[in-house]
Design a protein around this motif. Structure first.
Motif, PDB file in Angstrom:
ATOM      1  N   TYR A 125      64.647 -32.746  29.452  1.00 52.62           N
ATOM      2  CA  TYR A 125      64.204 -31.499  29.812  1.00 52.62           C
ATOM      3  C   TYR A 125      65.658 -30.551  29.409  1.00 52.62           C
ATOM      4  O   TYR A 125      66.628 -30.990  29.420  1.00 52.62           O
ATOM      5  CB  TYR A 125      64.257 -31.493  31.240  1.00 52.62           C
ATOM      6  N   THR A 126      65.275 -29.601  28.908  1.00 50.59           N
ATOM      7  CA  THR A 126      66.267 -28.626  28.621  1.00 50.59           C
ATOM      8  C   THR A 126      65.727 -27.090  29.267  1.00 50.59           C
ATOM      9  O   THR A 126      64.699 -26.598  29.036  1.00 50.59           O
ATOM     10  CB  THR A 126      66.416 -28.473  27.215  1.00 50.59           C
TER      11      THR A 126
ATOM     12  N   THR B  55      67.023 -19.633  41.566  1.00 47.26           N
ATOM     13  CA  THR B  55      68.004 -20.487  41.712  1.00 47.26           C
ATOM     14  C   THR B  55      68.362 -21.306  40.450  1.00 47.26           C
ATOM     15  O   THR B  55      67.640 -22.159  40.271  1.00 47.26           O
ATOM     16  CB  THR B  55      67.573 -21.350  42.761  1.00 47.26           C
ATOM     17  N   PRO B  56      69.361 -20.949  39.861  1.00 45.21           N
ATOM     18  CA  PRO B  56      69.544 -21.588  38.671  1.00 45.21           C
ATOM     19  C   PRO B  56      70.380 -22.817  38.533  1.00 45.21           C
ATOM     20  O   PRO B  56      71.338 -23.074  38.054  1.00 45.21           O
ATOM     21  CB  PRO B  56      70.402 -20.636  37.700  1.00 45.21           C
ATOM     22  N   THR B  57      69.621 -23.876  39.176  1.00 41.67           N
ATOM     23  CA  THR B  57      70.017 -25.345  39.140  1.00 41.67           C
ATOM     24  C   THR B  57      69.126 -26.321  38.715  1.00 41.67           C
ATOM     25  O   THR B  57      67.889 -25.841  38.806  1.00 41.67           O
ATOM     26  CB  THR B  57      70.509 -25.612  40.616  1.00 41.67           C
ATOM     27  N   CYS B  58      69.621 -27.276  38.018  1.00 38.13           N
ATOM     28  CA  CYS B  58      68.648 -28.465  37.624  1.00 38.13           C
ATOM     29  C   CYS B  58      68.765 -29.727  38.081  1.00 38.13           C
ATOM     30  O   CYS B  58      69.781 -30.157  38.611  1.00 38.13           O
ATOM     31  CB  CYS B  58      68.619 -28.240  36.134  1.00 38.13           C
TER      32      CYS B  58
ATOM     33  N   ASP C 283      76.409 -30.314  27.743  1.00 42.17           N
ATOM     34  CA  ASP C 283      76.073 -28.860  27.469  1.00 42.17           C
ATOM     35  C   ASP C 283      75.062 -28.408  26.627  1.00 42.17           C
ATOM     36  O   ASP C 283      74.836 -27.567  26.245  1.00 42.17           O
ATOM     37  CB  ASP C 283      77.574 -28.548  26.576  1.00 42.17           C
ATOM     38  N   GLU C 284      73.917 -29.491  26.799  1.00 44.67           N
ATOM     39  CA  GLU C 284      72.677 -29.169  26.059  1.00 44.67           C
ATOM     40  C   GLU C 284      71.986 -28.039  26.951  1.00 44.67           C
ATOM     41  O   GLU C 284      72.012 -27.721  28.067  1.00 44.67           O
ATOM     42  CB  GLU C 284      71.753 -30.362  26.096  1.00 44.67           C
ATOM     43  N   GLY C 285      71.562 -27.130  26.199  1.00 43.69           N
ATOM     44  CA  GLY C 285      70.547 -25.983  26.778  1.00 43.69           C
ATOM     45  C   GLY C 285      69.606 -25.380  25.662  1.00 43.69           C
ATOM     46  O   GLY C 285      69.299 -26.232  24.882  1.00 43.69           O
TER      47      GLY C 285
ATOM     48  N   GLY D 226      72.486 -18.832  33.197  1.00 46.33           N
ATOM     49  CA  GLY D 226      72.921 -20.022  33.084  1.00 46.33           C
ATOM     50  C   GLY D 226      71.858 -21.066  31.956  1.00 46.33           C
ATOM     51  O   GLY D 226      70.681 -20.379  32.165  1.00 46.33           O
ATOM     52  N   LEU D 227      72.315 -22.114  31.521  1.00 46.10           N
ATOM     53  CA  LEU D 227      71.455 -22.937  30.668  1.00 46.10           C
ATOM     54  C   LEU D 227      71.765 -24.333  31.456  1.00 46.10           C
ATOM     55  O   LEU D 227      73.080 -24.835  31.800  1.00 46.10           O
ATOM     56  CB  LEU D 227      71.705 -22.966  29.244  1.00 46.10           C
ATOM     57  N   CYS D 228      70.843 -25.433  31.162  1.00 46.42           N
ATOM     58  CA  CYS D 228      71.173 -26.649  31.928  1.00 46.42           C
ATOM     59  C   CYS D 228      70.407 -27.679  30.887  1.00 46.42           C
ATOM     60  O   CYS D 228      69.258 -27.513  30.484  1.00 46.42           O
ATOM     61  CB  CYS D 228      70.933 -26.926  33.292  1.00 46.42           C
ATOM     62  N   ASN D 229      70.731 -28.920  31.161  1.00 45.40           N
ATOM     63  CA  ASN D 229      69.977 -30.070  30.526  1.00 45.40           C
ATOM     64  C   ASN D 229      69.375 -30.909  31.442  1.00 45.40           C
ATOM     65  O   ASN D 229      69.331 -32.113  31.697  1.00 45.40           O
ATOM     66  CB  ASN D 229      71.165 -30.962  29.486  1.00 45.40           C
ATOM     67  N   GLY D 230      68.307 -30.134  32.103  1.00 46.20           N
ATOM     68  CA  GLY D 230      67.535 -30.750  33.035  1.00 46.20           C
ATOM     69  C   GLY D 230      66.415 -29.962  33.260  1.00 46.20           C
ATOM     70  O   GLY D 230      66.058 -28.732  32.687  1.00 46.20           O
TER      71      GLY D 230
END
Length: 280
Positions: free
Chosen positions: A132-133, A90-93, A49-51, A78-82
């Motif tokens: 990365y965050t 495109t909110p993908t990591c 859940d890191e962001g 959204g947020l992501c840990n990558g």
């Protein structure tokens, strides 16, 4: 690398499981000064859940929501840990980077009786794994914090058992480390200003793990080990200012600026190592 490390450890353990008629331990094994070097596979261990976290009102608490002038969450994509896979729309990591690292060390062991070994090791290392965050705003834009351990020094003790003829060792190790954490901030937002604070920090941490070692000759030994490095309280953050953005910009609505940082204040690195020691 992890599988090969475990296999090497098993081989070393088997080599040390000498039959009942094995000779007494050689007092010269693991009894003196050595220097060595290792290569390693380094990986970041972070929370799912890191962001990013935000302080919009300047009270030092990163518990705010960046809102648009209509009250909507500006980071609703959204947020992501990558790190971003594609553009900000495109909110993908993708995952953090797993990289090779290396270390050099000098140590001293002392044999205690026939089976036990105690020692201390001083080490310098370089880890290239990167954490990365990322956050995605409705603009659309992406905001990414990257951090890695640049250089680090460590002082560890180790205690192990060396049965049979004494040429093999299974051990646990632990101690302190002091490392420089490098940060980098990137964004596709070209309107606001972004000022990093505490960009390159030196932090204290803890290091612990286990390993195995076996003599290949009277003066050269093969070493494999797993180490976990833990750094506390990363103080890096980014001040988001006005730049060329209007007063209605979501980062400016609350107090005129917003501070952002990673929710992961700690940094955890796993290292799977293999190397040689030269003993005197």
């Amino acid at each position: 690398m992890k599988k090969s490390t475990l296999l090497a450890t098993a081989v070393l353990a088997g080599a040390m499981a000498q039959p009942a008629f094995a000779q007494d331990s050689n007092p010269d094994y693991f009894n003196g000064v050595y220097v060595g070097g290792t290569l390693s596979v380094e990986s970041i261990d972070d929370g799912k859940d890191e962001g990013l976290a935000f302080d919009t009102d300047g009270d030092g608490e990163y518990n705010d929501v960046v809102r648009t002038i209509t009250g909507a969450d500006a980071f609703s994509p959204g947020l992501c840990n990558g790190r971003p896979n594609a553009g900000p729309a495109t909110p993908t990591c993708s995952d953090d980077e797993q990289e090779l690292g290396y270390a050099i060390k000098i140590g001293m062991d002392r044999r205690i009786g026939d089976m036990f070994v105690a020692g201390v090791v001083l080490e310098g290392s370089k880890s290239n794994a990167t954490d990365y965050t990322t956050g995605f705003s409705t603009t659309p834009a992406s905001y990414t914090i990257a951090r890695e351990i640049d250089y680090a020094g460590a002082l560890r003790a180790r205690l192990g058992i060396s049965p049979g003829d004494g040429r093999g060792l299974l051990y646990a190790t632990g101690g302190v480390t002091y490392g420089r954490i490098d940060h980098e901030f990137t964004t596709t937002n070209t309107a606001n200003s972004f000022t990093p604070v505490n960009g390159d920090e030196w932090l204290w941490g803890a290091q612990y793990g286990a390993g195995a070692e076996i003599y290949l000759t009277d003066s050269i030994s093969l070493n494999v080990e797993y180490l976990r490095t833990h750094f506390e309280k990363d103080d890096y953050y980014v001040v988001v200012g006005a730049g060329s953005a209007p007063a209605t910009n979501p980062f400016l609505l609350d107090s005129g600026e917003t501070n952002l940082r990673s929710t992961g204040r700690q940094l955890e690195v796993n290292s799977f190592r293999a190397g040689l020691n030269f003993r005197f």
